[in-house]
Design an enzyme around this catalytic site. Sequence first.
Site, PDB file in Angstrom:
ATOM      1  N   HIS A 175       0.811  -1.226   0.000  1.00  0.00           N
ATOM      2  CA  HIS A 175       0.000   0.000   0.000  1.00  0.00           C
ATOM      3  C   HIS A 175       0.839   1.268   0.000  1.00  0.00           C
ATOM      4  CE1 HIS A 175      -4.076  -1.731   0.696  1.00  0.00           C
ATOM      5  NE2 HIS A 175      -3.320  -2.780   0.961  1.00  0.00           N
ATOM      6  N   ASP A 389       3.476   9.478  -0.645  1.00  0.00           N
ATOM      7  CA  ASP A 389       2.274   8.760  -0.246  1.00  0.00           C
ATOM      8  C   ASP A 389       2.010   7.669  -1.268  1.00  0.00           C
ATOM      9  OD1 ASP A 389       0.003   8.264   1.265  1.00  0.00           O
ATOM     10  OD2 ASP A 389      -0.666  10.354   1.238  1.00  0.00           O
TER      11      ASP A 389
END
Length: 762
Positions: A175, A389
């Site tokens: 992720h 991110d």
Amino acid sequence: MPTSSPTPDRSDAPVHELVVVANRLPVDSRTLPDGATEWVTSPGGLVTAMESVMRTVDSGAWVGWGGSPGEAPDPFEADGMALYPVELSQQDVERYYEGFSNGTLWPLYHDVIVDPEFHRGWWDSYLSANRRFAEAAAPVAAAGGTIWVHDYQLQLVPRMIREKRSDVRIGFFNHIPFPSVELFSQLPKRNSILRGLLGADLIGFQRESDSLNFVNAVRKLLGYHVDGSTISVPGIGAAPVREVEARTFPISIDSTAVSALTEDPEIRERAAQLRRDLGDPDRIVLGADRLDYTKGIRHRLKAWGELLDDGSIDPHDAVMIQIATPSRERVEAYRQLRDEVELTVGRINGEHAPLGRPAVSYQHHSFDRREMTALFMAADVVLVTALRDGMNLVAKEYVASRPDLQGVLVLSEFAGAADELRAAVLVNPHDIDELKSAILRSLAMPAEEQEEAMRSLRHQVMEHDVQAWAHHFLERLEATQSPEQVSAPSIRITGDRPSDPASLEAALRTFSAVPRLLIATDFDGVLAPIVADRDAVQPDPDALEALRELSELPGVAVALVSGRALSDLDFHTRMPSSVVLVGSHGAEVGALPPWMQAEVLDKSALAMSPEKEELLAGITSTLRRIARAHPGTEVETKPTAAVLHTRNATGRGGINATESALEYAMTLPDVTVTPGKEVVEFAVVHTSKGAAVDALARASASDAWLYLGDDVTDESVFAQLGERDLGLKVGAGDSAASLRLEDTEAVRGVLQRLLTLRDEQS
Ligand code: GDG
């Protein structure tokens, strides 16, 4: 979500078609005053994604930690899914989770925004916690089922599961970003992490750049062959090469559900109320993040503070809301960040807030999903200024919350979402001046321009939702090489009990009745007991004699196949020319008896070239360096290989030397690395004992062959056993051989028995 719980029994046969493994369960455990456990849904994106996928399978399970340290509750059912809680002790939480996961991996994978810390104790705990997740997941997957492992906390789990379950498909999704090979190389234990991940069949990443970084690391640090997104992972010993895919699957949100919430009159009213509560400013600017240093909250506040300082923004017209959901509060870097953010907010408010209302409304707590939607609906500008991110779901949630096509998204180039959300106002958050002008431009953006951008953004987010993400991943996983296609040699015998004498006698009789035979045998551990000093080896004279005599019989070919150098093997056995000697695991073949078809033995693959000589010299000197650092270990050189022997090392020296050698091995392309019993061989020609015996069987036109071996390197021979062939494993351990002999004495008995049986026939 209150949960009911008829408990699935762990001792049941594996039952679940799809097993998700994530650090956290989709529910949180809470201990009630009477000591009972209550479970409450934790509504994350992954949970939502998986709920929709789980509905499409007959039986789904989720393996994860319940969120409280200490003994794990029993497995239970929730919403048609079986949940298997994994136990983490307080120490695991500190070392595996807060330590290695969030103190080492998280900062390193986010481009070292803060310094990663590393402690060996953290790694040990990461290893053992990963093992616990793997042990919980492996037995609950149905035969041929699918196991999907999530995120950086569990990177060793795919390989650990594969070692237990070769029949299941294993997927892994990362992720967070995957760093460049230069940064990744800083990670101690980096190769163990790569090897752990490569236990999966499919490894998914958020961005194309993450997938590329990963395959580069594999190529550079492990030396594996990579073709596009396909990595060839060599098997150890007799195991075949596996193909692993690394691909990009940008995660998303449940767009329809988020969008639908905006229709709710109560939430609409709440959005209007929020604006009134803030004193009806013209513009509301929103930041909503976990309080994490990757999210660029400080940069955002700095830009906002400067805009107020220089008078570009009037605090009566515009208010900033910063939601900073508490996160990882026991990790030092997060505590520091909180202090800094709160100090900055205090300063900005102290200097600029009008009486009775804030310049920055700072909220250090979490909000429910409905409140979040109301905030998104109220926000004229959302600032996503992450320094790094994986994806950033807040960006997508904002877009899904604006069916009115109003609002502006300011989005960092360093968030994965920037690859898809090209119509956002893209910024480099490190450039505070650029960030300030992006904020001003967004605040002043005309309604039509907002509409045009938002329409394009919504098209992207509504079309590519989290359900599609999960389905694409699982579809691709389904399409990878199936476990049956990877024909792993099957284990025929386990444990350490020698086979019963009657079965052995029957097998020997059947075998010796075949017209043309090949009898081949390993040397150390089979014809001679293993001794500390390799040069002092004492082969059993009777066993050697039986081999000599067998080789004189018509229709019988005899070969000795060893890892030793050919000259060494010759020196210790002194066999007549009727016995074929094969050294260096098949790389060196001695003289053949005249009746053997020499052309069958293709020696071209075994030839040395100047490049190979040079490679071998480099390997030899590195292994010697490793040996010098670990007393008792030594390096043997052979014409086509170098071998590290650890039999005589003291303490953990042998294990450490082997580990260093294997780490080094992974950096070498085109070298066959064969770990055996307290030895690791690096061969620069590609060969195995299995290939050698196969060639000998053909060269001698044998109808059947018998092979005696004790080591892992002999498994490459046993893996090729045909119906009429006979594989005899000497000593303990799982093996693809047909039968087990106790020791070298039993070997002598077998050879003598073969001699008698064959003699009787002729
Ligand atoms: C990792 C990667 C990747 C936040 N505060 C509240 C709240 N949230 C929700 C948001 C959003 C989620 O949490 C945060 O997701 P992000 O994607 O922004 O970031 P991470 O937590 O760092 O997640 C990230 C993600 O995994 C998925 O792969 O995108 O890059 O770092 O959904 O709305 N939700 C509620 N109350 C809050 O106060 N209910």
